[in-house]
Motif scaffolding. Structure first.
Motif, PDB file in Angstrom:
ATOM      1  N   TRP A  29       0.861  -1.231   0.063  1.00 52.12           N
ATOM      2  CA  TRP A  29       0.045  -0.050  -0.031  1.00 52.12           C
ATOM      3  C   TRP A  29       0.681   1.147  -0.039  1.00 52.12           C
ATOM      4  O   TRP A  29       0.220   2.319   0.015  1.00 52.12           O
ATOM      5  CB  TRP A  29      -0.976   0.010   1.012  1.00 52.12           C
ATOM      6  CG  TRP A  29      -0.376  -0.336   2.485  1.00 52.12           C
ATOM      7  CD1 TRP A  29      -0.370  -1.474   3.049  1.00 52.12           C
ATOM      8  CD2 TRP A  29       0.430   0.520   3.204  1.00 52.12           C
ATOM      9  NE1 TRP A  29       0.155  -1.530   4.287  1.00 52.12           N
ATOM     10  CE2 TRP A  29       0.826  -0.226   4.504  1.00 52.12           C
ATOM     11  CE3 TRP A  29       0.899   1.859   3.168  1.00 52.12           C
ATOM     12  CZ2 TRP A  29       1.532   0.224   5.513  1.00 52.12           C
ATOM     13  CZ3 TRP A  29       1.624   2.258   4.572  1.00 52.12           C
ATOM     14  CH2 TRP A  29       1.950   1.564   5.737  1.00 52.12           C
ATOM     15  N   TYR A  30       2.100   1.334  -0.185  1.00 51.77           N
ATOM     16  CA  TYR A  30       2.928   2.455  -0.109  1.00 51.77           C
ATOM     17  C   TYR A  30       2.659   3.322  -1.337  1.00 51.77           C
ATOM     18  O   TYR A  30       2.679   4.468  -1.035  1.00 51.77           O
ATOM     19  CB  TYR A  30       4.538   1.917   0.160  1.00 51.77           C
ATOM     20  CG  TYR A  30       4.974   1.691   1.538  1.00 51.77           C
ATOM     21  CD1 TYR A  30       4.628   2.283   2.498  1.00 51.77           C
ATOM     22  CD2 TYR A  30       5.347   0.522   1.736  1.00 51.77           C
ATOM     23  CE1 TYR A  30       5.243   2.159   3.714  1.00 51.77           C
ATOM     24  CE2 TYR A  30       5.812   0.152   3.026  1.00 51.77           C
ATOM     25  CZ  TYR A  30       5.727   0.985   3.914  1.00 51.77           C
ATOM     26  OH  TYR A  30       6.184   0.635   5.425  1.00 51.77           O
ATOM     27  N   GLY A  31       2.404   2.757  -2.285  1.00 50.13           N
ATOM     28  CA  GLY A  31       1.941   3.619  -3.575  1.00 50.13           C
ATOM     29  C   GLY A  31       0.843   4.555  -3.118  1.00 50.13           C
ATOM     30  O   GLY A  31       0.961   5.567  -3.642  1.00 50.13           O
ATOM     31  N   SER A  32       0.161   3.995  -2.416  1.00 52.67           N
ATOM     32  CA  SER A  32      -1.110   5.053  -2.265  1.00 52.67           C
ATOM     33  C   SER A  32      -0.914   5.848  -1.301  1.00 52.67           C
ATOM     34  O   SER A  32      -1.790   6.913  -0.542  1.00 52.67           O
ATOM     35  CB  SER A  32      -2.235   4.261  -2.182  1.00 52.67           C
ATOM     36  OG  SER A  32      -2.146   3.317  -0.949  1.00 52.67           O
ATOM     37  N   LYS A  33       0.204   5.733  -0.375  1.00 57.27           N
ATOM     38  CA  LYS A  33       0.352   6.379   0.824  1.00 57.27           C
ATOM     39  C   LYS A  33       1.517   7.141   0.936  1.00 57.27           C
ATOM     40  O   LYS A  33       2.063   8.202   1.870  1.00 57.27           O
ATOM     41  CB  LYS A  33       0.696   5.489   2.148  1.00 57.27           C
ATOM     42  CG  LYS A  33      -0.676   4.665   2.086  1.00 57.27           C
ATOM     43  CD  LYS A  33      -1.764   5.590   3.141  1.00 57.27           C
ATOM     44  CE  LYS A  33      -2.747   4.730   3.544  1.00 57.27           C
ATOM     45  NZ  LYS A  33      -3.599   5.534   4.446  1.00 57.27           N
ATOM     46  N   LEU A  34       2.478   7.148  -0.124  1.00 55.24           N
ATOM     47  CA  LEU A  34       3.701   8.121  -0.324  1.00 55.24           C
ATOM     48  C   LEU A  34       3.366   9.126  -1.478  1.00 55.24           C
ATOM     49  O   LEU A  34       3.198   8.559  -2.447  1.00 55.24           O
ATOM     50  CB  LEU A  34       4.933   7.444  -0.418  1.00 55.24           C
ATOM     51  CG  LEU A  34       5.313   6.184   0.316  1.00 55.24           C
ATOM     52  CD1 LEU A  34       6.556   5.615   0.149  1.00 55.24           C
ATOM     53  CD2 LEU A  34       5.712   7.013   1.654  1.00 55.24           C
ATOM     54  N   SER A  35       3.914  10.196  -1.402  1.00 53.72           N
ATOM     55  CA  SER A  35       3.574  11.134  -2.289  1.00 53.72           C
ATOM     56  C   SER A  35       4.665  10.918  -3.301  1.00 53.72           C
ATOM     57  O   SER A  35       5.463  10.108  -2.915  1.00 53.72           O
ATOM     58  CB  SER A  35       3.878  12.606  -1.904  1.00 53.72           C
ATOM     59  OG  SER A  35       5.210  12.908  -1.493  1.00 53.72           O
ATOM     60  N   ALA A  36       4.741  11.168  -4.659  1.00 48.05           N
ATOM     61  CA  ALA A  36       5.621  11.326  -5.673  1.00 48.05           C
ATOM     62  C   ALA A  36       6.964  11.676  -5.130  1.00 48.05           C
ATOM     63  O   ALA A  36       7.978  11.287  -5.275  1.00 48.05           O
ATOM     64  CB  ALA A  36       5.115  11.767  -6.960  1.00 48.05           C
ATOM     65  N   LEU A  37       6.946  12.794  -4.432  1.00 51.99           N
ATOM     66  CA  LEU A  37       8.259  13.739  -4.060  1.00 51.99           C
ATOM     67  C   LEU A  37       8.806  12.791  -2.960  1.00 51.99           C
ATOM     68  O   LEU A  37      10.084  12.614  -3.131  1.00 51.99           O
ATOM     69  CB  LEU A  37       7.858  15.071  -3.445  1.00 51.99           C
ATOM     70  CG  LEU A  37       8.743  15.759  -3.060  1.00 51.99           C
ATOM     71  CD1 LEU A  37      10.092  16.053  -4.168  1.00 51.99           C
ATOM     72  CD2 LEU A  37       8.652  17.342  -2.349  1.00 51.99           C
ATOM     73  N   ALA A  38       8.163  12.149  -1.997  1.00 49.77           N
ATOM     74  CA  ALA A  38       8.615  11.429  -1.038  1.00 49.77           C
ATOM     75  C   ALA A  38       9.138  10.157  -1.653  1.00 49.77           C
ATOM     76  O   ALA A  38      10.342  10.088  -1.382  1.00 49.77           O
ATOM     77  CB  ALA A  38       7.516  11.043   0.157  1.00 49.77           C
TER      78      ALA A  38
END
Length: 116
Positions: free
Chosen positions: A89-98
């Protein structure tokens, strides 16, 4: 969806708020001594993983491999570590910048950096 980290935080927070240190050794990150996942020294191991016969992802660079590994961790599981352990689920929880900051940092870390 509110991301865990936006990428505007200090790098240590970008890596610790999502819980990366719980499972991984990460050079330069206080308390990052986890043993569940492989050490995040992609400056040393990244190229080896891209060349691994078991690697079936689409990344062409270590940077792309790190991003892919966060977004689709089952693409390649490092030998000796358990499959289906890295959260998907990290793809939905991390911003592109992060995610970009994480990859930029990890691709520069080497085994020498993690030596005690």
């Amino acid at each position: 969806v509110i991301p865990l980290v936006t990428g505007d935080e200090p790098l240590v927070d970008v890596l610790t708020k999502p819980g990366c240190p719980v499972c991984h050794v990460i050079p330069g990150i206080p308390g990052a001594a986890g043993q569940v996942g492989p050490p995040l020294v992609l400056g040393t191991t990244g190229v080896q993983r891209l060349k691994d016969p078991g690697y079936h992802g689409e990344a062409k660079t270590v940077h792309e491999y790190i991003v892919e590994s966060v977004l689709e961790p089952e693409r390649f599981v490092v030998q000796g570590y358990p499959a289906q352990t890295m959260p998907t689920w990290y793809g939905s929880k991390l911003s592109a910048l992060a995610l970009e900051k994480i990859a930029a940092y990890l691709e520069r870390q080497t085994e020498e950096d993690s030596a005690p």
